[in-house]
Design a protein around this motif. Structure first.
Motif, PDB file in Angstrom:
ATOM      1  N   PRO A  12      40.028  87.740 -39.553  1.00  0.00           N
ATOM      2  CA  PRO A  12      39.886  87.176 -40.973  1.00  0.00           C
ATOM      3  C   PRO A  12      40.522  87.892 -41.890  1.00  0.00           C
ATOM      4  CG  PRO A  12      37.658  87.059 -40.010  1.00  0.00           C
ATOM      5  CD  PRO A  12      38.477  88.000 -38.972  1.00  0.00           C
ATOM      6  N   VAL A  13      40.537  89.384 -41.917  1.00  0.00           N
ATOM      7  CA  VAL A  13      41.177  89.989 -42.779  1.00  0.00           C
ATOM      8  C   VAL A  13      42.708  90.018 -42.691  1.00  0.00           C
ATOM      9  CG1 VAL A  13      41.810  92.531 -43.368  1.00  0.00           C
ATOM     10  CG2 VAL A  13      39.449  92.003 -42.697  1.00  0.00           C
ATOM     11  N   ALA A  14      43.202  89.512 -41.542  1.00  0.00           N
ATOM     12  CA  ALA A  14      44.767  89.109 -41.273  1.00  0.00           C
ATOM     13  C   ALA A  14      45.025  88.000 -42.004  1.00  0.00           C
ATOM     14  CB  ALA A  14      45.079  89.510 -40.134  1.00  0.00           C
ATOM     15  N   LEU A  15      44.161  87.061 -41.955  1.00  0.00           N
ATOM     16  CA  LEU A  15      44.308  85.926 -42.484  1.00  0.00           C
ATOM     17  C   LEU A  15      44.152  85.893 -43.906  1.00  0.00           C
ATOM     18  CD1 LEU A  15      42.425  83.515 -39.894  1.00  0.00           C
ATOM     19  CD2 LEU A  15      44.778  83.590 -40.351  1.00  0.00           C
ATOM     20  N   ALA A  16      43.423  86.743 -44.496  1.00  0.00           N
ATOM     21  CA  ALA A  16      43.149  86.725 -46.061  1.00  0.00           C
ATOM     22  C   ALA A  16      44.368  87.348 -46.622  1.00  0.00           C
ATOM     23  CB  ALA A  16      42.110  87.448 -46.144  1.00  0.00           C
ATOM     24  N   LEU A  17      44.985  88.400 -45.672  1.00  0.00           N
ATOM     25  CA  LEU A  17      46.166  89.175 -46.262  1.00  0.00           C
ATOM     26  C   LEU A  17      47.214  88.179 -46.158  1.00  0.00           C
ATOM     27  CD1 LEU A  17      45.886  92.629 -44.709  1.00  0.00           C
ATOM     28  CD2 LEU A  17      45.643  91.999 -47.225  1.00  0.00           C
ATOM     29  N   LEU A  18      47.575  87.403 -45.185  1.00  0.00           N
ATOM     30  CA  LEU A  18      48.638  86.446 -45.056  1.00  0.00           C
ATOM     31  C   LEU A  18      48.627  85.254 -46.120  1.00  0.00           C
ATOM     32  CD1 LEU A  18      49.035  85.810 -41.216  1.00  0.00           C
ATOM     33  CD2 LEU A  18      50.778  86.630 -42.887  1.00  0.00           C
ATOM     34  N   GLY A  19      47.192  84.899 -46.307  1.00  0.00           N
ATOM     35  CA  GLY A  19      46.935  83.930 -47.636  1.00  0.00           C
ATOM     36  C   GLY A  19      47.289  84.702 -48.977  1.00  0.00           C
ATOM     37  N   ALA A  20      47.261  85.772 -49.183  1.00  0.00           N
ATOM     38  CA  ALA A  20      47.366  86.467 -50.393  1.00  0.00           C
ATOM     39  C   ALA A  20      48.915  86.612 -50.411  1.00  0.00           C
ATOM     40  CB  ALA A  20      46.715  87.865 -50.276  1.00  0.00           C
ATOM     41  N   VAL A  21      49.506  86.920 -49.321  1.00  0.00           N
ATOM     42  CA  VAL A  21      51.034  87.117 -49.549  1.00  0.00           C
ATOM     43  C   VAL A  21      51.771  85.804 -49.860  1.00  0.00           C
ATOM     44  CG1 VAL A  21      53.317  87.671 -48.181  1.00  0.00           C
ATOM     45  CG2 VAL A  21      51.069  89.154 -47.976  1.00  0.00           C
ATOM     46  N   GLY A  22      51.271  84.784 -49.028  1.00  0.00           N
ATOM     47  CA  GLY A  22      51.784  83.234 -49.387  1.00  0.00           C
ATOM     48  C   GLY A  22      51.446  82.987 -50.842  1.00  0.00           C
ATOM     49  N   LEU A  23      50.173  83.201 -51.340  1.00  0.00           N
ATOM     50  CA  LEU A  23      50.049  82.964 -52.876  1.00  0.00           C
ATOM     51  C   LEU A  23      50.716  83.620 -54.004  1.00  0.00           C
ATOM     52  CD1 LEU A  23      46.110  82.569 -52.667  1.00  0.00           C
ATOM     53  CD2 LEU A  23      47.709  80.567 -53.104  1.00  0.00           C
ATOM     54  N   ALA A  24      50.973  84.996 -53.505  1.00  0.00           N
ATOM     55  CA  ALA A  24      51.756  85.757 -54.327  1.00  0.00           C
ATOM     56  C   ALA A  24      53.260  85.203 -54.512  1.00  0.00           C
ATOM     57  CB  ALA A  24      51.820  87.133 -53.714  1.00  0.00           C
ATOM     58  N   GLY A  25      53.720  84.649 -53.323  1.00  0.00           N
ATOM     59  CA  GLY A  25      55.209  84.187 -53.233  1.00  0.00           C
ATOM     60  C   GLY A  25      55.236  83.171 -54.288  1.00  0.00           C
ATOM     61  N   VAL A  26      54.134  82.092 -54.075  1.00  0.00           N
ATOM     62  CA  VAL A  26      54.223  80.773 -55.016  1.00  0.00           C
ATOM     63  C   VAL A  26      53.811  81.245 -56.403  1.00  0.00           C
ATOM     64  CG1 VAL A  26      52.693  78.642 -55.547  1.00  0.00           C
ATOM     65  CG2 VAL A  26      53.207  79.608 -53.320  1.00  0.00           C
ATOM     66  N   VAL A  27      52.831  82.235 -56.833  1.00  0.00           N
ATOM     67  CA  VAL A  27      52.840  82.514 -58.248  1.00  0.00           C
ATOM     68  C   VAL A  27      54.020  83.187 -58.892  1.00  0.00           C
ATOM     69  CG1 VAL A  27      51.513  84.062 -59.599  1.00  0.00           C
ATOM     70  CG2 VAL A  27      50.217  82.826 -57.727  1.00  0.00           C
ATOM     71  N   LEU A  28      54.646  84.041 -57.948  1.00  0.00           N
ATOM     72  CA  LEU A  28      55.924  84.835 -58.590  1.00  0.00           C
ATOM     73  C   LEU A  28      57.388  83.711 -58.769  1.00  0.00           C
ATOM     74  CD1 LEU A  28      55.704  87.940 -56.395  1.00  0.00           C
ATOM     75  CD2 LEU A  28      55.300  87.789 -58.955  1.00  0.00           C
ATOM     76  N   ALA A  31      47.805  80.091 -43.429  1.00  0.00           N
ATOM     77  CA  ALA A  31      46.644  80.912 -43.525  1.00  0.00           C
ATOM     78  C   ALA A  31      45.362  80.247 -43.741  1.00  0.00           C
ATOM     79  CB  ALA A  31      46.848  82.087 -44.510  1.00  0.00           C
ATOM     80  N   ALA A  32      45.533  79.116 -44.645  1.00  0.00           N
ATOM     81  CA  ALA A  32      44.193  78.606 -45.201  1.00  0.00           C
ATOM     82  C   ALA A  32      43.792  77.694 -43.715  1.00  0.00           C
ATOM     83  CB  ALA A  32      44.550  77.603 -46.265  1.00  0.00           C
ATOM     84  N   GLN A  33      44.637  76.732 -43.359  1.00  0.00           N
ATOM     85  CA  GLN A  33      44.315  75.965 -42.083  1.00  0.00           C
ATOM     86  C   GLN A  33      43.720  76.708 -40.940  1.00  0.00           C
ATOM     87  OE1 GLN A  33      47.928  73.934 -41.331  1.00  0.00           O
ATOM     88  NE2 GLN A  33      47.585  72.104 -43.067  1.00  0.00           N
ATOM     89  N   SER A  34      44.265  78.150 -40.873  1.00  0.00           N
ATOM     90  CA  SER A  34      43.930  78.889 -39.495  1.00  0.00           C
ATOM     91  C   SER A  34      42.445  79.263 -39.918  1.00  0.00           C
ATOM     92  CB  SER A  34      44.788  79.805 -39.550  1.00  0.00           C
ATOM     93  OG  SER A  34      46.145  79.546 -39.029  1.00  0.00           O
ATOM     94  N   SER A  35      42.251  79.749 -41.118  1.00  0.00           N
ATOM     95  CA  SER A  35      40.796  79.947 -41.531  1.00  0.00           C
ATOM     96  C   SER A  35      39.737  79.217 -41.256  1.00  0.00           C
ATOM     97  CB  SER A  35      40.737  80.663 -42.818  1.00  0.00           C
ATOM     98  OG  SER A  35      40.837  79.237 -43.735  1.00  0.00           O
ATOM     99  N   ALA A  36      40.124  78.021 -41.252  1.00  0.00           N
ATOM    100  CA  ALA A  36      39.050  76.862 -40.970  1.00  0.00           C
ATOM    101  C   ALA A  36      38.904  76.367 -39.242  1.00  0.00           C
ATOM    102  CB  ALA A  36      39.371  75.656 -41.694  1.00  0.00           C
ATOM    103  N   ASP A  37      39.907  76.973 -38.590  1.00  0.00           N
ATOM    104  CA  ASP A  37      39.960  76.752 -37.172  1.00  0.00           C
ATOM    105  C   ASP A  37      39.297  77.721 -36.376  1.00  0.00           C
ATOM    106  OD1 ASP A  37      40.520  76.454 -34.430  1.00  0.00           O
ATOM    107  OD2 ASP A  37      42.606  76.020 -34.894  1.00  0.00           O
ATOM    108  N   PRO A  38      38.251  77.419 -35.734  1.00  0.00           N
ATOM    109  CA  PRO A  38      37.413  78.587 -35.129  1.00  0.00           C
ATOM    110  C   PRO A  38      38.307  79.254 -33.851  1.00  0.00           C
ATOM    111  CG  PRO A  38      35.994  76.469 -35.043  1.00  0.00           C
ATOM    112  CD  PRO A  38      37.396  76.043 -35.713  1.00  0.00           C
ATOM    113  N   GLY A  39      38.951  78.460 -33.286  1.00  0.00           N
ATOM    114  CA  GLY A  39      39.898  79.116 -32.227  1.00  0.00           C
ATOM    115  C   GLY A  39      40.924  79.963 -32.841  1.00  0.00           C
ATOM    116  N   MET A  40      41.721  79.687 -33.996  1.00  0.00           N
ATOM    117  CA  MET A  40      42.351  80.755 -34.673  1.00  0.00           C
ATOM    118  C   MET A  40      41.748  81.935 -35.245  1.00  0.00           C
ATOM    119  SD  MET A  40      45.539  81.165 -35.225  1.00  0.00           S
ATOM    120  CE  MET A  40      46.154  79.577 -34.811  1.00  0.00           C
ATOM    121  N   ARG A  41      40.368  81.600 -35.871  1.00  0.00           N
ATOM    122  CA  ARG A  41      39.801  82.846 -36.207  1.00  0.00           C
ATOM    123  C   ARG A  41      39.203  83.842 -35.014  1.00  0.00           C
ATOM    124  NH1 ARG A  41      36.765  78.819 -39.256  1.00  0.00           N
ATOM    125  NH2 ARG A  41      34.933  79.099 -37.872  1.00  0.00           N
ATOM    126  N   ALA A  42      39.057  83.403 -33.779  1.00  0.00           N
ATOM    127  CA  ALA A  42      38.835  84.197 -32.811  1.00  0.00           C
ATOM    128  C   ALA A  42      40.153  84.990 -32.447  1.00  0.00           C
ATOM    129  CB  ALA A  42      38.556  83.464 -31.605  1.00  0.00           C
TER     130      ALA A  42
END
Length: 463
Positions: free
Chosen positions: A232-248, A217-228
């Motif tokens: 951004p909301v989906a990428l942010a949600l995916l990033g939050a889910v991944g971070l939640a998995g790490v934190v837990l 999610a972090a790498q995709s958010s910095a890729d213009p092609g992927m952002r298209a």
């Protein structure tokens, strides 16, 4: 290298050397592999899935080694690593190659933890810091010759031999070690039940999945092609889910008290994680700084990384001499890294000669050698026989997470600084390296808490 330990030590060094060579070989041969197997669009998977599988296997190997001794995990790692290498070498398409990389990653995770346990069981404490110093040298040789040899194989023979050629060396390494480790069994007192071991394995898988999702999610958010393609909301949600998995999962896989930097073992693990975050996050940008800001050829810019590797080895051999109390190395080493990275940032900012940058990076490598080898020694010193596997796995997890967070985080920030018409200037490079130096400084602060706690403090930590 006496007769009693010669085969064991050579085998251990061969395993580390092969792991390092494979990492260097894959990086060098990957462009040819991707072109040959049609994997340009899935290029990053060969690296990310290796890391994901390695994280999961490392967590499982720690509890397994504590319950059954180091041999089962080591032999499983041997089979998986060799199987993955053979699958990569014989891959008929990029999907098979990627699966081979994932299997190899699991093998690496299952092998590295029992290596630590074997050192703790089979070598006297006076030899342990010396062996860890030699481990650093075992990484330097592949860093010097690995890319060149792999490039020659890919260009003049076949990239497949960069994988096939490692298999017999790994097998011979285990055979050399076997006479000394065949009698190593499980600790007399078990530190955990089988159910606890399975729980840690599941937590490791959850951590690996969380890291993979957050990184993508972090790498995709910095890729213009992927952002298209992805909102951004989906990428942010995916990033939050991944971070939640790490934190837990992370707090349950590290020693209790790690997040509050409790004295002793928790502080040692924190030092390792913060230091690798700083060093490897900055290392990814050293060649880029030398190429973009100074106009050097990539081959010349890469010599700065070689200098860092040589400095790391010198630092590792220096800590083996024991000229300071071991906890002091975890203050001095990070301080050297932080100061050197500050020097790198200053050199780039004022456009000083590139030789100064390379020199500062070599000194930073020396600080890493002083500290990282010491963390390995202290983890064994501060662990009961029944917990060596679990605590060694915790150290490796902190090491991997620090490297991932440092490289992925710095890479994402740099990508966000890029614009269609402008490449980030020297101030951006200086800002990135300076920010990462803060992590090295915090690592030194944690290092001041690595001395063995008093019985009263240990009892309070248990409570």
């Amino acid at each position: 290298m006496s007769r009693a330990y010669r085969g064991l030590v050579i085998g251990l060094l061969a395993i580390v050397t092969c792991s390092a060579f494979e990492a260097m070989a894959v990086t060098t041969a990957m462009p040819v592999v991707a072109a040959n197997l049609g994997g340009q669009r899935s290029y990053g998977l060969a690296f990310s899935l290796y890391l994901t599988a390695s994280l999961a296997a490392t967590a499982a190997a720690g509890s397994w080694s504590d319950r059954a001794g180091p041999r089962p995990s080591l032999l499983t790692g041997l089979l998986l690593m060799c199987g993955g290498l053979l699958l990569c070498g014989g891959a008929w398409d990029f999907t098979a190659f990627t699966i081979g990389r994932m299997v190899s990653g699991a093998g690496a995770g299952f092998m590295i933890v029992p290596v630590y346990v074997i050192i703790g069981q089979a070598l006297p404490s006076v030899l342990q810091p010396i062996v860890f110093g030699w481990f650093s040298a075992a990484w330097v040789v592949p860093s010097l010759v690995g890319p060149y040899v792999s490039g020659l194989l890919a260009e003049h023979v076949s990239w497949r031999w960069a994988f096939f050629g490692v298999v017999p060396i790994v097998v011979v390494a285990v055979l050399l070690m076997w006479p000394r480790i065949k009698s190593l069994g499980a600790p007399e007192e078990k530190s955990m039940a089988a159910g606890e071991g399975r729980r840690r394995a599941f937590l490791g898988a959850g951590l690996a999945a969380g890291v993979a999702v957050a990184q993508w999610a972090a790498q995709s958010s910095a890729d213009p092609g992927m952002r298209a393609a992805v909102t951004p909301v989906a990428l942010a949600l995916l990033g939050a889910v991944g971070l939640a998995g790490v934190v837990l999962t992370v707090p349950r896989l590290l020693p209790p008290g790690s997040f509050r930097v409790a004295r002793g073992l928790p502080a040692v693990v924190v030092v390792r994680g913060l230091l690798t975050l700083a060093f490897f996050g900055a290392e990814a940008f050293v060649p880029l700084m030398l190429v973009d800001r100074y106009g050097l050829e990539p081959s010349i810019a890469g010599l700065a990384l070689t200098g860092g590797a040589l400095g790391w080895t010198l630092g590792s051999f220096a800590q083996a001499k024991g000229w300071l109390p071991r906890p002091a190395f975890l203050v001095v080493g990070p301080a050297v890294v932080a100061a050197s990275m500050g020097g790198v940032a200053l050199v780039v900012l004022v456009q000083a000669p590139p030789l100064l940058l390379a020199s500062a990076w070599a000194v930073a490598g020396m600080g890493m050698g002083l500290a990282t080898s010491t963390t390995s020694v202290l983890v064994l010193e501060l662990s009961d026989a029944a917990e060596r596997g679990r605590n060694s796995a915790s150290l490796q997890l902190a090491d991997m997470l620090g490297g991932v967070i440092g490289t992925a985080g710095a890479g994402t920030l740099y990508s966000l600084m890029l614009t269609p018409n402008r490449v980030p200037g020297p101030g951006a490079f200086a800002l990135l390296v300076g920010a990462l130096a803060i992590s090295a400084f915090l690592s030194g602060a944690a290092g001041s808490r690595t001395s063995t706690p008093s019985p009263a403090v240990r009892e309070a930590d248990r409570a």
